[in-house]
Design a protein around this motif. Sequence first.
Motif, mmCIF file in Angstrom:
data_model
loop_
_atom_site.group_PDB
_atom_site.id
_atom_site.type_symbol
_atom_site.label_atom_id
_atom_site.label_comp_id
_atom_site.label_asym_id
_atom_site.label_seq_id
_atom_site.Cartn_x
_atom_site.Cartn_y
_atom_site.Cartn_z
ATOM 1 N N LEU A 133 -0.249 -1.979 -4.719
ATOM 2 C CA LEU A 133 0.574 -2.613 -5.742
ATOM 3 C C LEU A 133 0.603 -4.123 -5.570
ATOM 4 O O LEU A 133 0.468 -4.653 -4.450
ATOM 5 N N SER A 134 0.779 -4.783 -6.659
ATOM 6 C CA SER A 134 0.956 -6.233 -6.611
ATOM 7 C C SER A 134 2.215 -6.567 -5.826
ATOM 8 O O SER A 134 3.243 -5.892 -5.962
ATOM 9 N N LYS A 135 2.139 -7.605 -5.012
ATOM 10 C CA LYS A 135 3.304 -7.994 -4.220
ATOM 11 C C LYS A 135 4.371 -8.653 -5.079
ATOM 12 O O LYS A 135 5.528 -8.745 -4.668
ATOM 13 N N ARG A 136 3.972 -9.096 -6.255
ATOM 14 C CA ARG A 136 4.923 -9.766 -7.147
ATOM 15 C C ARG A 136 5.102 -8.943 -8.418
ATOM 16 O O ARG A 136 4.196 -8.807 -9.222
ATOM 17 N N ASP A 137 6.256 -8.371 -8.548
ATOM 18 C CA ASP A 137 6.633 -7.637 -9.760
ATOM 19 C C ASP A 137 5.632 -6.528 -10.106
ATOM 20 O O ASP A 137 4.985 -6.559 -11.147
ATOM 21 N N PRO A 138 5.467 -5.517 -9.216
ATOM 22 C CA PRO A 138 4.497 -4.440 -9.487
ATOM 23 C C PRO A 138 4.867 -3.587 -10.702
ATOM 24 O O PRO A 138 3.987 -3.016 -11.343
ATOM 25 N N VAL A 195 0.856 -1.190 0.000
ATOM 26 C CA VAL A 195 0.000 0.000 0.000
ATOM 27 C C VAL A 195 0.892 1.240 0.000
ATOM 28 O O VAL A 195 1.657 1.483 0.943
ATOM 29 N N VAL A 196 0.777 2.035 -1.069
ATOM 30 C CA VAL A 196 1.649 3.202 -1.225
ATOM 31 C C VAL A 196 0.789 4.461 -1.299
ATOM 32 O O VAL A 196 -0.042 4.596 -2.209
ATOM 33 N N PRO A 197 0.933 5.391 -0.347
ATOM 34 C CA PRO A 197 0.183 6.665 -0.430
ATOM 35 C C PRO A 197 0.596 7.455 -1.673
ATOM 36 O O PRO A 197 1.760 7.438 -2.073
ATOM 37 N N LEU A 198 -0.361 8.179 -2.244
ATOM 38 C CA LEU A 198 -0.058 8.953 -3.444
ATOM 39 C C LEU A 198 0.939 10.064 -3.163
ATOM 40 O O LEU A 198 1.637 10.517 -4.078
ATOM 41 N N GLU A 199 1.018 10.523 -1.902
ATOM 42 C CA GLU A 199 1.956 11.584 -1.571
ATOM 43 C C GLU A 199 3.404 11.191 -1.871
ATOM 44 O O GLU A 199 4.259 12.060 -2.097
ATOM 45 N N VAL A 200 3.661 9.887 -1.882
ATOM 46 C CA VAL A 200 5.016 9.421 -2.177
ATOM 47 C C VAL A 200 5.463 9.897 -3.555
ATOM 48 O O VAL A 200 6.648 10.171 -3.784
ATOM 49 N N PHE A 201 4.508 10.019 -4.468
ATOM 50 C CA PHE A 201 4.846 10.371 -5.851
ATOM 51 C C PHE A 201 4.907 11.877 -6.091
ATOM 52 O O PHE A 201 5.190 12.318 -7.202
ATOM 53 N N LEU A 202 4.604 12.670 -5.030
ATOM 54 C CA LEU A 202 4.797 14.110 -5.123
ATOM 55 C C LEU A 202 6.255 14.406 -4.789
ATOM 56 O O LEU A 202 6.715 14.137 -3.692
ATOM 57 N N VAL A 203 6.969 14.942 -5.748
ATOM 58 C CA VAL A 203 8.403 15.168 -5.536
ATOM 59 C C VAL A 203 8.727 16.643 -5.702
ATOM 60 O O VAL A 203 8.026 17.386 -6.395
ATOM 61 N N GLU A 221 -3.530 10.367 -9.871
ATOM 62 C CA GLU A 221 -4.438 9.221 -10.017
ATOM 63 C C GLU A 221 -4.700 8.919 -11.486
ATOM 64 O O GLU A 221 -4.727 7.753 -11.889
ATOM 65 N N CYS A 222 -4.913 9.965 -12.281
ATOM 66 C CA CYS A 222 -5.148 9.760 -13.727
ATOM 67 C C CYS A 222 -3.941 9.100 -14.380
ATOM 68 O O CYS A 222 -4.076 8.171 -15.185
ATOM 69 N N GLN A 223 -2.758 9.608 -14.044
ATOM 70 C CA GLN A 223 -1.536 9.039 -14.628
ATOM 71 C C GLN A 223 -1.354 7.584 -14.194
ATOM 72 O O GLN A 223 -1.000 6.721 -15.010
ATOM 73 N N LEU A 224 -1.586 7.305 -12.924
ATOM 74 C CA LEU A 224 -1.455 5.931 -12.437
ATOM 75 C C LEU A 224 -2.497 5.016 -13.074
ATOM 76 O O LEU A 224 -2.204 3.855 -13.399
ATOM 77 N N ALA A 225 -3.709 5.531 -13.251
ATOM 78 C CA ALA A 225 -4.763 4.728 -13.884
ATOM 79 C C ALA A 225 -4.367 4.365 -15.318
ATOM 80 O O ALA A 225 -4.603 3.231 -15.768
ATOM 81 N N ASN A 226 -3.762 5.318 -16.033
ATOM 82 C CA ASN A 226 -3.291 5.027 -17.392
ATOM 83 C C ASN A 226 -2.220 3.946 -17.388
ATOM 84 O O ASN A 226 -2.222 3.045 -18.232
ATOM 85 N N ILE A 259 1.937 -0.987 -14.731
ATOM 86 C CA ILE A 259 1.958 -1.141 -13.271
ATOM 87 C C ILE A 259 0.892 -2.163 -12.899
ATOM 88 O O ILE A 259 -0.231 -2.118 -13.412
ATOM 89 N N LYS A 260 1.225 -3.059 -11.992
ATOM 90 C CA LYS A 260 0.271 -4.049 -11.506
ATOM 91 C C LYS A 260 -0.268 -3.593 -10.150
ATOM 92 O O LYS A 260 0.496 -3.467 -9.190
ATOM 93 N N GLY A 261 -1.561 -3.310 -10.122
ATOM 94 C CA GLY A 261 -2.153 -2.860 -8.874
ATOM 95 C C GLY A 261 -3.503 -2.219 -9.116
ATOM 96 O O GLY A 261 -4.045 -2.284 -10.233
ATOM 97 N N TYR A 262 -4.062 -1.581 -8.059
ATOM 98 C CA TYR A 262 -5.332 -0.864 -8.209
ATOM 99 C C TYR A 262 -5.321 0.355 -7.295
ATOM 100 O O TYR A 262 -4.576 0.427 -6.323
ATOM 101 N N LEU A 263 -6.159 1.322 -7.639
ATOM 102 C CA LEU A 263 -6.211 2.592 -6.920
ATOM 103 C C LEU A 263 -7.354 2.615 -5.914
ATOM 104 O O LEU A 263 -8.423 2.030 -6.153
ATOM 105 N N SER A 264 -7.127 3.319 -4.822
ATOM 106 C CA SER A 264 -8.182 3.599 -3.851
ATOM 107 C C SER A 264 -8.302 5.109 -3.747
ATOM 108 O O SER A 264 -7.448 5.770 -3.133
ATOM 109 N N HIS A 265 -9.355 5.643 -4.371
ATOM 110 C CA HIS A 265 -9.519 7.102 -4.375
ATOM 111 C C HIS A 265 -9.813 7.633 -2.979
ATOM 112 O O HIS A 265 -9.275 8.675 -2.577
ATOM 113 N N SER A 266 -10.653 6.927 -2.212
ATOM 114 C CA SER A 266 -11.047 7.425 -0.886
ATOM 115 C C SER A 266 -9.857 7.496 0.063
ATOM 116 O O SER A 266 -9.765 8.398 0.901
#
Length: 401
Positions: A390-395, A338-346, A365-370, A377-384
């Motif tokens: 991320l997938s635990k295997r090769d995300p 589980v990775v917070p979106l804030e991590v990607f703010l640089v 979120e839009c960029q990650l969804a694309n 990227i292997k995983g799914y988003l939680s907007h709330s």
Amino acid sequence: MPKKRSIKPSINLDAYFAGRYYDDRFLQFLRYDSAPAGADYVLTLPDDKLRQFYDVTMQLKRASDRTINAAEQQLRLFNRIAEQETNWIVYPLYVVAHQLLSLALHEAASHELLEQCGRTIHRSFNLCLNDRNPEEHENRRTGCYTFANLEFRLYHALRNRDMMKNLVKVLQSRGDELPPLRDTLAAEHKSHCVTYHYYMGEYYGCHESNFVSSFEHLNTAFLTCPASGNSPCCRQLWHILLLLIPHAMLAHRYYPNWDAIERICTPDVYAALRRYYGPVTACLLNGDVTRYDDHCAQNEVFFLKHGLYVAMGLLRQLVWLKRFHNCWLYGTDRATSVVPLEVFLVGSDQQLNTGAREEQLDALECQLANQISNGNIKGYLSHSKRCIVLSKRDPFPRRCT
């Protein structure tokens, strides 16, 4: 002492049509700008088509009568003659078609006149394409690719995407009937092979966004093109690499080897390629989206002019992917999925006020969804919860980063 009277060489054109062959002297007759000084061309065969063709060719040799209409008439008449001939006539026919196109482009003919020339050249293409002669060594299909090159060049000048698409469809649909490129007239002239693969690569990459097929054609053109000298192929290296570099990155994540490019290109070509693609490759390696956007904005007109705007937009997605990968790699505990979106703010993104920060998170979120949709990227988003699971295997699949 009396002056010696010079005797004009006499070239009998009857022999070529009767014997079904050509040589340099016959090609010199066809070219309006290349003929032996003071040569006499003799034609006595009782054939109206040959006589008309002879007359218009001799007319073209006079500079005062050298017009596009006369050159177009020359090819039209030669097409009629070629209908009854075997493949000996294909290269002479190409010579006539090539000089028509060169004259039309050099004289900056009107759009309508260029289209008229295109129809006449297409007639030459069809004469080759539709030859039903069962004897392969006499079949005119050997000339299809050389005439296709002329049409590609014309449609490129006209910026007529539809006509180029129709021509590619014809070549594809009749591919089983055509001999392989290596067994055709084009293979006897290396520059023709380079030209064919270049235009096919441009079509697939710039018009169809099929970068895998584009890479195959452009890479073949590049490998066929001489690495040095002043040949037409060598001068085309700039055009080939201009498309090959971004299409290779999109198709296979192949980055340019600048040392190798510097060795085979002239200094000005190398400098130009490095100017346009050096910052691109750097951003693809470090994920600097801001720098990438600035570079594309500064060179937007150039990329539009060369049909690279879509490719640069797709490369931007790869820059984003690298940014996400780097942030995950160096900014998180990879033991958790589980990775917070804030991590990607640089950088400066982290100094934003609340409203702007929310907008940035929405954009992320839009960029990650694309990226997820494209399989990068292997995983799914939680907007709330403003996070990505991320997938635990090769995300981040290796092929994508």
